[in-house]
Scaffold this active site. Structure first.
Site, PDB file in Angstrom:
ATOM      1  N   TYR A  20       6.669  10.104  16.112  1.00  0.00           N
ATOM      2  CA  TYR A  20       7.007   9.801  14.708  1.00  0.00           C
ATOM      3  C   TYR A  20       8.322  10.475  14.304  1.00  0.00           C
ATOM      4  O   TYR A  20       9.197   9.856  13.687  1.00  0.00           O
ATOM      5  CB  TYR A  20       5.853  10.282  13.833  1.00  0.00           C
ATOM      6  N   ASN A  69      10.255   0.257   4.844  1.00  0.00           N
ATOM      7  CA  ASN A  69       9.283   1.305   4.516  1.00  0.00           C
ATOM      8  C   ASN A  69       8.112   1.332   5.492  1.00  0.00           C
ATOM      9  O   ASN A  69       7.488   2.376   5.690  1.00  0.00           O
ATOM     10  CB  ASN A  69       8.774   1.072   3.079  1.00  0.00           C
ATOM     11  N   ARG A 125       0.849  -1.202   0.000  1.00  0.00           N
ATOM     12  CA  ARG A 125       0.000   0.000   0.000  1.00  0.00           C
ATOM     13  C   ARG A 125       0.880   1.245   0.000  1.00  0.00           C
ATOM     14  O   ARG A 125       2.048   1.199   0.375  1.00  0.00           O
ATOM     15  CB  ARG A 125      -0.885   0.019   1.255  1.00  0.00           C
TER      16      ARG A 125
HETATM   17  N1  CAA Z   1       1.244  24.079  14.332  1.00  0.00           N
HETATM   18  C1  CAA Z   1       0.843  24.829  15.352  1.00  0.00           C
HETATM   19  N2  CAA Z   1      -0.302  24.628  16.012  1.00  0.00           N
HETATM   20  C2  CAA Z   1      -1.092  23.633  15.601  1.00  0.00           C
HETATM   21  C3  CAA Z   1      -0.736  22.786  14.531  1.00  0.00           C
HETATM   22  C4  CAA Z   1       0.469  23.050  13.895  1.00  0.00           C
HETATM   23  N3  CAA Z   1       0.889  22.309  12.853  1.00  0.00           N
HETATM   24  N4  CAA Z   1      -1.701  21.868  14.371  1.00  0.00           N
HETATM   25  C5  CAA Z   1      -2.650  22.115  15.298  1.00  0.00           C
HETATM   26  N5  CAA Z   1      -2.279  23.184  16.042  1.00  0.00           N
HETATM   27  C6  CAA Z   1      -3.009  23.797  17.140  1.00  0.00           C
HETATM   28  C7  CAA Z   1      -4.488  23.795  16.944  1.00  0.00           C
HETATM   29  O1  CAA Z   1      -4.856  24.914  16.171  1.00  0.00           O
HETATM   30  C8  CAA Z   1      -4.998  23.879  18.370  1.00  0.00           C
HETATM   31  O2  CAA Z   1      -4.854  25.193  18.823  1.00  0.00           O
HETATM   32  P1  CAA Z   1      -5.950  25.873  19.756  1.00  0.00           P
HETATM   33  O3  CAA Z   1      -6.080  24.978  20.960  1.00  0.00           O
HETATM   34  O4  CAA Z   1      -5.373  27.221  20.093  1.00  0.00           O
HETATM   35  O5  CAA Z   1      -7.167  25.932  18.923  1.00  0.00           O
HETATM   36  C9  CAA Z   1      -3.971  23.058  19.144  1.00  0.00           C
HETATM   37  O6  CAA Z   1      -2.801  23.006  18.312  1.00  0.00           O
HETATM   38  C10 CAA Z   1      -4.328  21.613  19.401  1.00  0.00           C
HETATM   39  O7  CAA Z   1      -5.551  21.304  18.881  1.00  0.00           O
HETATM   40  P2  CAA Z   1      -6.431  20.123  19.455  1.00  0.00           P
HETATM   41  O8  CAA Z   1      -6.424  20.097  20.932  1.00  0.00           O
HETATM   42  O9  CAA Z   1      -7.744  20.177  18.755  1.00  0.00           O
HETATM   43  O10 CAA Z   1      -5.575  18.867  18.975  1.00  0.00           O
HETATM   44  P3  CAA Z   1      -6.065  17.397  18.872  1.00  0.00           P
HETATM   45  O11 CAA Z   1      -5.760  16.682  20.112  1.00  0.00           O
HETATM   46  O12 CAA Z   1      -7.459  17.295  18.330  1.00  0.00           O
HETATM   47  O13 CAA Z   1      -5.055  16.882  17.751  1.00  0.00           O
HETATM   48  C11 CAA Z   1      -3.985  16.864  15.631  1.00  0.00           C
HETATM   49  C12 CAA Z   1      -5.206  17.295  16.426  1.00  0.00           C
HETATM   50  C13 CAA Z   1      -3.668  15.391  15.856  1.00  0.00           C
HETATM   51  C14 CAA Z   1      -2.797  17.697  16.026  1.00  0.00           C
HETATM   52  C15 CAA Z   1      -4.384  17.112  14.155  1.00  0.00           C
HETATM   53  O14 CAA Z   1      -4.483  18.501  13.952  1.00  0.00           O
HETATM   54  C16 CAA Z   1      -3.405  16.545  13.159  1.00  0.00           C
HETATM   55  O15 CAA Z   1      -3.471  15.374  12.818  1.00  0.00           O
HETATM   56  N6  CAA Z   1      -2.487  17.382  12.678  1.00  0.00           N
HETATM   57  C17 CAA Z   1      -1.565  16.967  11.632  1.00  0.00           C
HETATM   58  C18 CAA Z   1      -0.249  16.501  12.157  1.00  0.00           C
HETATM   59  C19 CAA Z   1       0.612  16.146  10.973  1.00  0.00           C
HETATM   60  O16 CAA Z   1       0.972  16.993  10.184  1.00  0.00           O
HETATM   61  N7  CAA Z   1       0.943  14.855  10.814  1.00  0.00           N
HETATM   62  C20 CAA Z   1       1.651  14.406   9.678  1.00  0.00           C
HETATM   63  C21 CAA Z   1       0.969  13.197   9.121  1.00  0.00           C
HETATM   64  S1  CAA Z   1       1.557  12.716   7.535  1.00  0.00           S
HETATM   65  C22 CAA Z   1       2.983  11.935   7.854  1.00  0.00           C
HETATM   66  O17 CAA Z   1       3.397  11.754   8.959  1.00  0.00           O
HETATM   67  C23 CAA Z   1       3.752  11.444   6.659  1.00  0.00           C
HETATM   68  C24 CAA Z   1       5.058  12.094   6.566  1.00  0.00           C
HETATM   69  O18 CAA Z   1       6.069  11.444   6.851  1.00  0.00           O
HETATM   70  C25 CAA Z   1       5.159  13.468   6.059  1.00  0.00           C
END
Ligand code: CAA
Length: 240
Positions: A147, A82, A12
């Site tokens: 991660y 991977n 996948r």
């Molecule tokens: N930078 C700064 N602040 C951020 C942020 C960021 N990137 N992302 C979220 N925040 C903030 C939110 O705005 C929120 O702020 P407020 O409380 O002031 O509103 C706070 O952080 C946390 O929010 P929540 O309490 O609602 O967070 P949550 O517990 O619901 O978690 C999360 C949400 C898991 C962080 C979700 O936003 C998420 O999945 N974010 C993406 C993370 C990411 O980029 N992961 C990469 C995945 S892809 C990958 O990993 C492949 C690769 O190798 C590239």
């Protein structure tokens, strides 16, 4: 005789593209998967690439699976570590279980995948170890303490293996994909994903095939002097 390549998480996402790329280059490919039997069966039906089920986080399962691949397909010349998972959460909410799951799969899983094939590569005086790290191992990422730690750890693994394997004709390199259009990235909330795309100068997500072609090159004889390197493929989102 065709070289044999093993790709973990190879049915996948980025892994599937890597398996197909290596097959198209003439390798005998074995792809592993952790749990999704249906996706693996569909992948084998589509590509003719054999799939094997084991949990990379478990050393004994990995060693037994690798022994089976070597008996059925042949000694492994190219190993692509991977397989990886995310368990994203802001640090203050991250549970010890979320930490452990990601470390066990993404970091210990690389040890468990490479360690069993390493003695054979040393004996045969040829090997290619390719570890799929991530841009987030280079720059860190909000909600990815677990991660990012594993993906940074991958870079330490390949730099060390490169030094140990060089005299035995083995290279070890890492690829750091940026944000690629896979299920893992699509699982990020849409608003967050849109903001991530806004940070990519290329203006788009990468394609799995763009990572697979990097693997194809690193696996080739042409890449024999590239050892301990990190290839970044991220649309200019981040420079080391
Ligand atoms: N930078 C700064 N602040 C951020 C942020 C960021 N990137 N992302 C979220 N925040 C903030 C939110 O705005 C929120 O702020 P407020 O409380 O002031 O509103 C706070 O952080 C946390 O929010 P929540 O309490 O609602 O967070 P949550 O517990 O619901 O978690 C999360 C949400 C898991 C962080 C979700 O936003 C998420 O999945 N974010 C993406 C993370 C990411 O980029 N992961 C990469 C995945 S892809 C990958 O990993 C492949 C690769 O190798 C590239």
């Amino acid at each position: 005789m065709a070289r044999v390549a093993l790709v973990t998480g190879g049915s996948r996402g980025i892994g599937a593209a890597i398996s197909k790329e290596l097959k198209s280059k003439g390798y005998d490919v074995a792809a592993t998967y952790a749990g999704n039997d249906e996706a693996a069966a569909a992948f084998t039906a589509e590509t003719g690439i054999k799939t094997y089920k084991w949990n990379v986080a478990d050393y004994d399962e990995s060693a037994a699976g690798i022994a089976k691949v070597e008996a059925e397909v042949g000694p492994i010349d190219v190993v692509v570590a991977n397989a990886g998972i995310t368990r994203d959460a802001p640090f203050h909410k991250m549970t010890p279980q979320q930490w452990k799951d990601v470390i066990d799969t993404n970091l210990t899983g690389v040890f468990n995948t490479v360690h069993p094939v390493w003695p054979g590569m040393r004996e045969r005086k040829f090997g290619r170890v390719i570890v799929i790290s991530s841009i987030n191992g280079q720059k860190g990422q909000f909600a990815q303490v677990n991660y990012a730690a594993t993906k940074a750890g991958d870079l330490g693994i390949v730099k060390s293996l490169a030094q140990e394997g060089a005299r035995a004709g083995i290279t070890a390199n890492a690829i750091c994909p940026g944000y690629i259009a896979t299920e893992m990235v699509m699982a990020v909330p849409e608003k967050v994903r849109e903001s991530i795309i806004g940070q990519i100068p290329a203006g788009r997500l990468g394609e799995p095939e763009e990572i697979a072609r990097c693997v194809g090159f690193l696996a080739s004889d042409d890449a024999g002097f590239i050892n301990g390197s990190t290839i970044s493929a991220n649309g200019a989102q981040f420079f080391v």
